[in-house]
Design a protein around this motif. Structure first.
Motif, PDB file in Angstrom:
ATOM      1  N   THR A 106      10.112  13.136   2.163  1.00 58.41           N
ATOM      2  CA  THR A 106       9.965  12.778   3.567  1.00 58.41           C
ATOM      3  C   THR A 106       9.204  13.874   4.307  1.00 58.41           C
ATOM      4  O   THR A 106       8.259  13.597   5.056  1.00 58.41           O
ATOM      5  N   TYR A 107       9.592  15.111   4.095  1.00 62.34           N
ATOM      6  CA  TYR A 107       8.953  16.257   4.746  1.00 62.34           C
ATOM      7  C   TYR A 107       7.475  16.352   4.361  1.00 62.34           C
ATOM      8  O   TYR A 107       6.596  16.480   5.222  1.00 62.34           O
ATOM      9  N   SER A 148       8.205   6.514  13.398  1.00 62.82           N
ATOM     10  CA  SER A 148       9.036   5.748  12.460  1.00 62.82           C
ATOM     11  C   SER A 148      10.027   6.655  11.725  1.00 62.82           C
ATOM     12  O   SER A 148      11.150   6.256  11.444  1.00 62.82           O
ATOM     13  N   LEU A 149       9.615   7.898  11.444  1.00 70.05           N
ATOM     14  CA  LEU A 149      10.495   8.825  10.731  1.00 70.05           C
ATOM     15  C   LEU A 149      11.552   9.453  11.627  1.00 70.05           C
ATOM     16  O   LEU A 149      12.561   9.948  11.144  1.00 70.05           O
ATOM     17  N   THR A 150      11.324   9.460  12.936  1.00 69.36           N
ATOM     18  CA  THR A 150      12.286  10.084  13.844  1.00 69.36           C
ATOM     19  C   THR A 150      13.157   9.062  14.558  1.00 69.36           C
ATOM     20  O   THR A 150      14.010   9.431  15.358  1.00 69.36           O
ATOM     21  N   TYR A 156      16.678  11.641   7.386  1.00 64.24           N
ATOM     22  CA  TYR A 156      16.413  13.007   7.830  1.00 64.24           C
ATOM     23  C   TYR A 156      15.612  13.071   9.129  1.00 64.24           C
ATOM     24  O   TYR A 156      14.765  13.937   9.309  1.00 64.24           O
ATOM     25  N   CYS A 157      15.890  12.148  10.062  1.00 61.98           N
ATOM     26  CA  CYS A 157      15.121  12.071  11.308  1.00 61.98           C
ATOM     27  C   CYS A 157      15.193  13.357  12.121  1.00 61.98           C
ATOM     28  O   CYS A 157      14.197  13.770  12.724  1.00 61.98           O
ATOM     29  N   THR A 158      16.312  14.030  12.125  1.00 67.48           N
ATOM     30  CA  THR A 158      16.432  15.281  12.879  1.00 67.48           C
ATOM     31  C   THR A 158      15.575  16.372  12.244  1.00 67.48           C
ATOM     32  O   THR A 158      14.897  17.123  12.947  1.00 67.48           O
ATOM     33  N   HIS A 162      12.648  18.249  14.306  1.00 70.15           N
ATOM     34  CA  HIS A 162      12.678  19.704  14.501  1.00 70.15           C
ATOM     35  C   HIS A 162      11.422  20.387  13.965  1.00 70.15           C
ATOM     36  O   HIS A 162      10.971  21.384  14.523  1.00 70.15           O
ATOM     37  N   ASN A 163      10.868  19.867  12.894  1.00 67.42           N
ATOM     38  CA  ASN A 163       9.733  20.519  12.256  1.00 67.42           C
ATOM     39  C   ASN A 163       8.367  20.097  12.784  1.00 67.42           C
ATOM     40  O   ASN A 163       7.422  20.879  12.713  1.00 67.42           O
TER      41      ASN A 163
END
Length: 181
Positions: A106-107, A148-150, A156-158, A162-163
């Motif tokens: 994901t990252y 979409s990811l957040t 791992y939306c947070t 954060h990143n």
């Protein structure tokens, strides 16, 4: 309430395991809270097993308190903002190698998308309309991907927020500039 993700680690339950119901205050210590809604958390098998029957007044219940007051993500790592955050990181083993590997895809997907958008922006020739349009399309795609990811319920939306929040804000400013050409 958790949109299919673990209340503790935010992993989609289809990634780590089947869903479990964790009793934040364990039934063994607080039998009167067995069916209390705010004491029940949707949990993955890993967090459920790691937490087990542990309870401490300094642990925080993600149903009642925002974890972002206590934990921030720097890269893949969960980092404490205070002692309560460190207690939860340790209890749930949030920085265990196996867990970091689950977050990597994901990252890295978000990171790749941002790098790609920035490289296309760097190729823009203000006199060539097609390069401007190509950059706008890529920036818009990257912002949509981030959104979409957040979205609550995304893996791992947070951690993603954060990143990458600042980088997305920069891309939004770049998009405004591209719109002016």
């Amino acid at each position: 309430m958790y949109s299919g993700c673990c209340a503790y680690c935010e992993a989609s339950l289809n990634i780590t395991s089947s869903a479990y119901i964790d009793h934040f205050r364990p039934r063994s210590l607080f039998p009167e809270l067995t069916f209390e809604y705010n004491n029940l958390n949707y949990s993955c098998q890993i967090c459920n097993r790691n937490k087990s029957d542990s309870w401490d007044k300094d642990h925080f219940n993600p149903s009642e308190e925002n974890p972002e007051k206590h934990i921030v993500f720097r890269g893949l790592l969960a980092c404490k903002l205070d002692d309560r955050g460190q207690k939860m990181i340790d209890l749930l083993k949030l920085n265990e190698t196996k867990r970091l590997k689950l977050k990597e895809k994901t990252y890295e997907g978000m990171l790749y998308s941002i790098i790609n958008a920035k490289s296309i922006i760097n190729l823009v020739d203000k006199d060539v309309k097609s390069t401007i349009e190509m950059a706008k399309i890529k920036v818009i795609e990257t912002i949509k991907f981030y959104n979409s990811l957040t979205k609550e319920g995304s893996d791992y939306c947070t951690m993603i927020r954060h990143n990458f929040k600042n980088q997305i804000q920069q891309l939004e400013k770049e998009l405004e500039l591209l719109e002016k050409y």
